[in-house]
Design a protein around this motif. Structure first.
Motif, mmCIF file in Angstrom:
data_model
loop_
_atom_site.group_PDB
_atom_site.id
_atom_site.type_symbol
_atom_site.label_atom_id
_atom_site.label_comp_id
_atom_site.label_asym_id
_atom_site.label_seq_id
_atom_site.Cartn_x
_atom_site.Cartn_y
_atom_site.Cartn_z
ATOM 1 N N MET A 1 0.847 -1.196 0.000
ATOM 2 C CA MET A 1 0.000 0.000 0.000
ATOM 3 C C MET A 1 0.883 1.247 0.000
ATOM 4 O O MET A 1 1.858 1.330 0.756
ATOM 5 C CB MET A 1 -0.899 0.004 1.239
ATOM 6 N N ASN A 2 0.571 2.206 -0.864
ATOM 7 C CA ASN A 2 1.304 3.463 -0.922
ATOM 8 C C ASN A 2 0.863 4.362 0.233
ATOM 9 O O ASN A 2 -0.275 4.826 0.276
ATOM 10 C CB ASN A 2 1.042 4.154 -2.265
ATOM 11 N N LEU A 3 1.783 4.609 1.177
ATOM 12 C CA LEU A 3 1.441 5.403 2.357
ATOM 13 C C LEU A 3 1.712 6.890 2.179
ATOM 14 O O LEU A 3 1.393 7.673 3.070
ATOM 15 C CB LEU A 3 2.220 4.890 3.565
ATOM 16 N N ASN A 4 2.292 7.293 1.046
ATOM 17 C CA ASN A 4 2.663 8.696 0.888
ATOM 18 C C ASN A 4 1.513 9.675 1.103
ATOM 19 O O ASN A 4 1.715 10.722 1.730
ATOM 20 C CB ASN A 4 3.291 8.916 -0.496
ATOM 21 N N PRO A 5 0.281 9.391 0.633
ATOM 22 C CA PRO A 5 -0.807 10.355 0.882
ATOM 23 C C PRO A 5 -1.177 10.507 2.354
ATOM 24 O O PRO A 5 -1.865 11.464 2.727
ATOM 25 C CB PRO A 5 -1.982 9.757 0.090
ATOM 26 N N TYR A 6 -0.724 9.573 3.192
ATOM 27 C CA TYR A 6 -1.134 9.557 4.599
ATOM 28 C C TYR A 6 -0.039 10.022 5.555
ATOM 29 O O TYR A 6 -0.296 10.220 6.741
ATOM 30 C CB TYR A 6 -1.548 8.139 5.006
ATOM 31 N N ARG A 7 1.183 10.211 5.044
ATOM 32 C CA ARG A 7 2.328 10.395 5.938
ATOM 33 C C ARG A 7 2.232 11.643 6.806
ATOM 34 O O ARG A 7 2.782 11.684 7.914
ATOM 35 C CB ARG A 7 3.631 10.407 5.141
ATOM 36 N N HIS A 8 1.568 12.667 6.344
ATOM 37 C CA HIS A 8 1.559 13.921 7.085
ATOM 38 C C HIS A 8 0.205 14.205 7.756
ATOM 39 O O HIS A 8 -0.009 15.310 8.252
ATOM 40 C CB HIS A 8 1.954 15.074 6.168
ATOM 41 N N LEU A 9 -0.667 13.212 7.802
ATOM 42 C CA LEU A 9 -1.930 13.391 8.504
ATOM 43 C C LEU A 9 -1.705 13.375 10.009
ATOM 44 O O LEU A 9 -0.805 12.687 10.502
ATOM 45 C CB LEU A 9 -2.918 12.282 8.120
ATOM 46 N N PRO A 10 -2.512 14.102 10.783
ATOM 47 C CA PRO A 10 -2.349 14.102 12.240
ATOM 48 C C PRO A 10 -2.779 12.758 12.833
ATOM 49 O O PRO A 10 -3.534 11.997 12.204
ATOM 50 C CB PRO A 10 -3.269 15.232 12.695
ATOM 51 N N PRO A 11 -2.321 12.448 14.048
ATOM 52 C CA PRO A 11 -2.650 11.152 14.657
ATOM 53 C C PRO A 11 -4.144 10.858 14.737
ATOM 54 O O PRO A 11 -4.565 9.724 14.462
ATOM 55 C CB PRO A 11 -2.037 11.261 16.055
ATOM 56 N N SER A 12 -4.951 11.833 15.104
ATOM 57 C CA SER A 12 -6.385 11.577 15.250
ATOM 58 C C SER A 12 -7.017 11.165 13.927
ATOM 59 O O SER A 12 -7.889 10.283 13.891
ATOM 60 C CB SER A 12 -7.096 12.817 15.805
ATOM 61 N N GLU A 13 -6.575 11.754 12.819
ATOM 62 C CA GLU A 13 -7.121 11.397 11.510
ATOM 63 C C GLU A 13 -6.638 10.016 11.096
ATOM 64 O O GLU A 13 -7.405 9.223 10.518
ATOM 65 C CB GLU A 13 -6.720 12.439 10.471
ATOM 66 N N LEU A 14 -5.389 9.704 11.362
ATOM 67 C CA LEU A 14 -4.888 8.371 11.045
ATOM 68 C C LEU A 14 -5.634 7.307 11.845
ATOM 69 O O LEU A 14 -6.008 6.255 11.303
ATOM 70 C CB LEU A 14 -3.388 8.297 11.335
ATOM 71 N N ARG A 15 -5.898 7.568 13.114
ATOM 72 C CA ARG A 15 -6.663 6.597 13.922
ATOM 73 C C ARG A 15 -8.076 6.435 13.377
ATOM 74 O O ARG A 15 -8.632 5.327 13.376
ATOM 75 C CB ARG A 15 -6.686 7.026 15.386
ATOM 76 N N ARG A 16 -8.662 7.523 12.898
ATOM 77 C CA ARG A 16 -10.008 7.439 12.322
ATOM 78 C C ARG A 16 -10.009 6.558 11.081
ATOM 79 O O ARG A 16 -10.898 5.708 10.898
ATOM 80 C CB ARG A 16 -10.522 8.839 11.989
ATOM 81 N N LEU A 17 -9.002 6.711 10.241
ATOM 82 C CA LEU A 17 -8.910 5.894 9.028
ATOM 83 C C LEU A 17 -8.653 4.425 9.372
ATOM 84 O O LEU A 17 -9.183 3.522 8.729
ATOM 85 C CB LEU A 17 -7.808 6.433 8.125
ATOM 86 N N ILE A 18 -7.825 4.202 10.381
ATOM 87 C CA ILE A 18 -7.565 2.833 10.825
ATOM 88 C C ILE A 18 -8.846 2.206 11.371
ATOM 89 O O ILE A 18 -9.185 1.055 11.057
ATOM 90 C CB ILE A 18 -6.449 2.825 11.887
ATOM 91 N N ARG A 19 -9.589 2.958 12.169
ATOM 92 C CA ARG A 19 -10.836 2.441 12.755
ATOM 93 C C ARG A 19 -11.837 2.075 11.668
ATOM 94 O O ARG A 19 -12.589 1.104 11.801
ATOM 95 C CB ARG A 19 -11.431 3.490 13.698
ATOM 96 N N ARG A 20 -11.819 2.809 10.578
ATOM 97 C CA ARG A 20 -12.738 2.536 9.461
ATOM 98 C C ARG A 20 -12.212 1.461 8.514
ATOM 99 O O ARG A 20 -12.886 1.102 7.552
ATOM 100 C CB ARG A 20 -12.973 3.829 8.680
ATOM 101 N N GLY A 21 -11.024 0.978 8.753
ATOM 102 C CA GLY A 21 -10.464 -0.069 7.905
ATOM 103 C C GLY A 21 -9.796 0.433 6.649
ATOM 104 O O GLY A 21 -9.420 -0.372 5.781
ATOM 105 N N GLU A 22 -9.605 1.754 6.519
ATOM 106 C CA GLU A 22 -8.988 2.305 5.314
ATOM 107 C C GLU A 22 -7.465 2.229 5.349
ATOM 108 O O GLU A 22 -6.816 2.317 4.301
ATOM 109 C CB GLU A 22 -9.447 3.753 5.116
ATOM 110 N N LEU A 23 -6.900 2.083 6.537
ATOM 111 C CA LEU A 23 -5.467 1.853 6.703
ATOM 112 C C LEU A 23 -5.315 0.567 7.498
ATOM 113 O O LEU A 23 -5.795 0.467 8.628
ATOM 114 C CB LEU A 23 -4.812 3.008 7.466
ATOM 115 N N SER A 24 -4.645 -0.418 6.912
ATOM 116 C CA SER A 24 -4.592 -1.714 7.578
ATOM 117 C C SER A 24 -3.190 -2.322 7.605
ATOM 118 O O SER A 24 -3.022 -3.436 8.088
ATOM 119 C CB SER A 24 -5.536 -2.704 6.881
ATOM 120 N N GLY A 25 -2.199 -1.587 7.097
ATOM 121 C CA GLY A 25 -0.853 -2.141 7.014
ATOM 122 C C GLY A 25 0.073 -1.611 8.083
ATOM 123 O O GLY A 25 -0.346 -0.918 9.019
#
Length: 265
Positions: A1-25
């Motif tokens: 999975m290409n993580l470049n679009p996500y690298r600079h997101l804040p922790p709360s947004e990354l956790r939200r994406l993880i909780r929704r299953g959009e980030l799983s790696g």
């Protein structure tokens, strides 16, 4: 999975994406500047032994947060987060055997459980990169290699086992700087525990890690090993408690704690 679009997101947004299953790696390289954490969840009756284990083994198990029994919110590390949903992947161990990997542990949570968040070496990788020290698994976009060693942890109650280490290869002229940089961060494992020949710490095939994926090592490079928060999983395999829940190696919790707030000046 290409993580470049996500690298600079804040922790709360990354956790939200993880909780929704959009980030799983694996989470290496995400939220630079913020600490990441390993996970160990045990039942209340084992919680004191594990707390004592962490106190006696601070290199592999530096504690960032401990929840009250039954509480699913890590109040110090990330208020508003949920331990049950905010890791990309979890592991369920029963009697020392890996039963399954899941993306949500709500169905496995019990009222008396206690969650321990343990510092992760991903947290100092931003500082390594800022000092021109290469981080191979980020360069090659794979999970960090991790190995069981012949270094024994100090026992606590029923808990004992070998230290697990993570490995990062680097040119010889970068090793001293890597030691200097990471020594500032004892809350996320600090300085390396070994440099050079992996056989001296019981690793006989560096191309076959026990966890994660192998990293290419150049002819002019030296492997450098840090204590790793996957150590509790090796302990669970040896001590064989009835049930523990952990993160899947490399799939970490992204906290709201800034790396520099943990640095020693």
């Amino acid at each position: 999975m290409n993580l470049n679009p996500y690298r600079h997101l804040p922790p709360s947004e990354l956790r939200r994406l993880i909780r929704r299953g959009e980030l799983s790696g694996p989470t290496a390289g995400l939220a630079n500047g913020f600490a990441q954490a390993n996970l160990m969840i045990v039942r209340r009756e084992l919680a004191y032994d594990f707390l004592l284990f962490c106190q006696r083994n601070p290199k592999p198990c530096p504690l960032l947060d401990v929840t009250d029994p039954g509480c699913t919110e890590p109040l110090r590390a990330a208020p508003g987060a949920d331990i049950r949903t905010d890791f990309p992947k979890y592991r369920i161990y029963r009697h020392g055997s890996l039963e399954q990997e899941v993306s949500d542990i709500t169905a496995f949570w019990e009222d008396g459980m206690v969650a321990f968040l343990i510092g992760c070496s991903f947290s100092f990788e931003g500082a390594l990169l800022a000092n021109d020290v290469p981080v191979r698994h980020i360069e090659d976009n794979h999970n960090v290699p991790m190995y069981r060693t012949n270094i024994s942890c100090q026992a606590a109650g029923s808990l004992n086992g070998p230290m697990v280490v993570s490995m990062r290869p680097m040119p010889a002229d970068k090793v001293v700087r890597a030691v200097q940089v990471t020594s500032r961060f004892p809350a996320v494992h600090g300085a390396p525990v070994h440099i050079g020949d992996p056989r001296q710490i019981g690793i006989h095939d560096i191309d076959r890690p026990d966890f994660g994926e192998p990293s290419a090592i150049g002819d002019d490079e030296i492997p450098v090993f840090w204590a790793c928060g996957v150590t509790p999983q090796a302990v669970a395999m040896q001590a064989k408690p009835e049930l523990v829940i952990t993160h899947a190696p490399g799939h970490m919790f992204i906290t709201d704690i800034r790396d520099e707030h943990m640095g020693v000046l």
